[in-house]
Design an enzyme around this catalytic site. Structure first.
Site, short mmCIF file in Angstrom:
data_model
loop_
_atom_site.label_atom_id
_atom_site.label_comp_id
_atom_site.label_asym_id
_atom_site.label_seq_id
_atom_site.Cartn_x
_atom_site.Cartn_y
_atom_site.Cartn_z
N ARG A 103 0.89 -1.18 0.00
CA ARG A 103 0.00 0.00 0.00
C ARG A 103 0.92 1.22 0.00
O ARG A 103 1.61 1.47 0.99
CB ARG A 103 -0.91 -0.01 1.23
CG ARG A 103 -1.61 1.32 1.44
CD ARG A 103 -2.70 1.25 2.47
NE ARG A 103 -3.85 0.53 1.95
CZ ARG A 103 -5.06 0.51 2.52
NH1 ARG A 103 -5.27 1.19 3.63
NH2 ARG A 103 -6.04 -0.17 1.98
N HIS A 130 -7.31 0.86 -6.33
CA HIS A 130 -7.54 -0.06 -5.21
C HIS A 130 -8.25 -1.31 -5.76
O HIS A 130 -9.41 -1.57 -5.45
CB HIS A 130 -8.40 0.64 -4.15
CG HIS A 130 -8.34 0.02 -2.80
ND1 HIS A 130 -7.59 -1.11 -2.51
CD2 HIS A 130 -8.95 0.35 -1.62
CE1 HIS A 130 -7.74 -1.42 -1.23
NE2 HIS A 130 -8.57 -0.56 -0.67
N GLN A 133 -10.11 -3.91 -3.48
CA GLN A 133 -11.40 -3.41 -3.01
C GLN A 133 -12.46 -3.61 -4.09
O GLN A 133 -13.57 -4.10 -3.81
CB GLN A 133 -11.27 -1.91 -2.67
CG GLN A 133 -12.54 -1.30 -2.14
CD GLN A 133 -12.88 -1.81 -0.75
OE1 GLN A 133 -12.07 -1.76 0.15
NE2 GLN A 133 -14.09 -2.31 -0.57
N CYS A 260 -16.41 1.61 0.98
CA CYS A 260 -15.23 0.75 1.19
C CYS A 260 -14.70 0.84 2.62
O CYS A 260 -13.95 -0.02 3.04
CB CYS A 260 -14.14 1.11 0.20
SG CYS A 260 -13.60 2.82 0.36
N ARG A 288 -13.42 -8.64 1.52
CA ARG A 288 -12.00 -8.40 1.28
C ARG A 288 -11.22 -9.68 1.61
O ARG A 288 -10.33 -10.09 0.88
CB ARG A 288 -11.50 -7.24 2.15
CG ARG A 288 -12.07 -5.87 1.79
CD ARG A 288 -11.61 -5.40 0.43
NE ARG A 288 -10.16 -5.37 0.34
CZ ARG A 288 -9.37 -4.39 0.81
NH1 ARG A 288 -9.91 -3.35 1.37
NH2 ARG A 288 -8.06 -4.45 0.69
N1 CP Z 1 -11.16 -0.32 2.55
C1 CP Z 1 -9.89 -0.42 2.96
O1 CP Z 1 -8.97 -0.63 2.18
O2 CP Z 1 -9.73 -0.31 4.31
P1 CP Z 1 -8.34 -0.10 5.07
O3 CP Z 1 -7.80 1.23 4.63
O4 CP Z 1 -8.68 -0.14 6.52
O5 CP Z 1 -7.42 -1.21 4.68
N1 NVA Z 2 -9.97 6.65 -1.06
C1 NVA Z 2 -9.56 6.18 0.25
C2 NVA Z 2 -9.78 4.72 0.36
C3 NVA Z 2 -9.43 4.13 1.70
C4 NVA Z 2 -9.59 2.66 1.74
C5 NVA Z 2 -8.11 6.54 0.48
O1 NVA Z 2 -7.30 6.40 -0.45
O2 NVA Z 2 -7.77 6.97 1.58
#
Ligand code: CP
Ligand code: NVA
Length: 301
Positions: A103, A130, A133, A260, A288
């Site tokens: 990430r 993502h 997701q 999400c 997930r």
């Molecule tokens: N939706 C999602 O990716 O959650 P986190 O940021 O908690 O991993």
């Molecule tokens: N759009 C959000 C998604 C979090 C899961 C971010 O990037 O922070």
């Protein structure tokens, strides 16, 4: 399949097979018949940003399949490229582990990890996309509607990483997607063109009420993604009128509500809608785990 970096890089067959395997392994998990297909395998999880769902679901999936996951936060290895070049991190990790989940802020960082690691790399959210997701979301839609083709999904808010991956995923499964965003926060033109390449499936618009007409699903995400905190005030002002609330839901009263997470009640969604019977938000969060278990089995198995 060697990596999972973007929906666009997967074939339709690969995406379909991943969904099928997700369903099968979810059933096995429920029946207590999951097999330890990743015994002895190790996954490195690189996090430049916070995470609850992604971190836990990957770690749990690895444990369930008999493998092991190691969490690497900025405190441990620094932001990629700052303490040492991404290429070097990739080549070192590739000598120790069987797969890397990352990430990152820059999308280029996951691409560089994939290029140099010599082991499968999974995009677990970048500023650009993502995909894990999006696939878990499609699994959720499939469970609730019994199909994906022809489903109308309205995304209300920021044309961000989540919206972009969802758009690519919807286009692959013959879904229709409308995205309603304020000026300056739309999906970029290249992504819209890419989603519409084979078939006109995505319409970017301004008006949320127009976007939810005939919607089976109303989806929203934060107005302030990780890394954009300094813009919070301006963004909250810009997104006024883009809240998923009872009034908006009254234009598509049977629509399922998706998010999400993490959610910001009172901003992109009201507590009332979040907690309503329409919400399938926690099914999404659970899925997930089920999608990523399948993904890990395919890439590391
Ligand atoms: N939706 C999602 O990716 O959650 P986190 O940021 O908690 O991993
Ligand atoms: N759009 C959000 C998604 C979090 C899961 C971010 O990037 O922070």
């Amino acid at each position: 399949m060697r990596h999972f970096l973007a929906i666009q890089e997967c074939t339709n067959q690969e995406l379909r097979d991943l969904l099928t395997l997700s369903v099968e392994l979810k059933r096995d998990q429920r029946q207590g018949t999951l097999r330890q297909t990743l015994k002895g395998k190790v996954l490195a999880m690189v996090f430049e940003k916070a995470s609850l769902r992604t971190r836990m679901s990957f770690q749990v999936a690895m444990s369930e399949l008999g493998g092991h996951a190691i969490n690497l936060k900025p405190d441990d290895i620094g932001i990629l490229g700052q303490r040492e070049p991404v290429q070097d991190i990739a080549r070192v990790l590739g000598r120790y582990v069987d797969g890397i989940m990352a990430r990152t802020f820059l999308h280029q960082s996951v691409l560089d990890l994939a290029r140099y690691a010599g082991v499968p790399v999974i995009n677990a959210l970048t500023d650009w996309s993502h995909p894990c997701q999006a696939m878990a979301d499609l699994l959720t839609v499939q469970e609730h509607f019994g199909r994906l083709a022809g489903i109308n999904l309205a995304f209300i808010g920021d044309g961000n990483n989540v919206a972009r991956s969802l758009a690519f995923a919807c286009s692959r499964f013959d879904m229709h997607m409308t995205v309603a965003s304020p000026a300056g926060y739309e999906l970029d033109v290249e992504s819209i063109q890419a989603a519409n390449q084979e078939r006109e499936c995505l319409v970017q618009m301004r008006d949320p009420v127009e976007a939810v007409q005939g919607a089976d699903v109303i989806y929203t995400d934060t107005w302030v993604s990780m890394g954009q905190e300094a813009e919070t005030e301006a963004r909250v002002r810009s997104f006024e009128g883009y809240q998923v609330n009872a009034d908006l839901l009254s234009h598509a009263p049977r629509a399922r509500i998706m998010h999400c997470l993490p959610a910001h009640r009172g901003h992109e969604i009201t507590d009332e809608v979040f907690e309503s019977a329409n919400s399938v938000i926690f099914d999404q969060a659970e899925n997930r785990l089920h999608f990523q278990r399948a993904l890990l089995q395919v890439l590391l198995g």
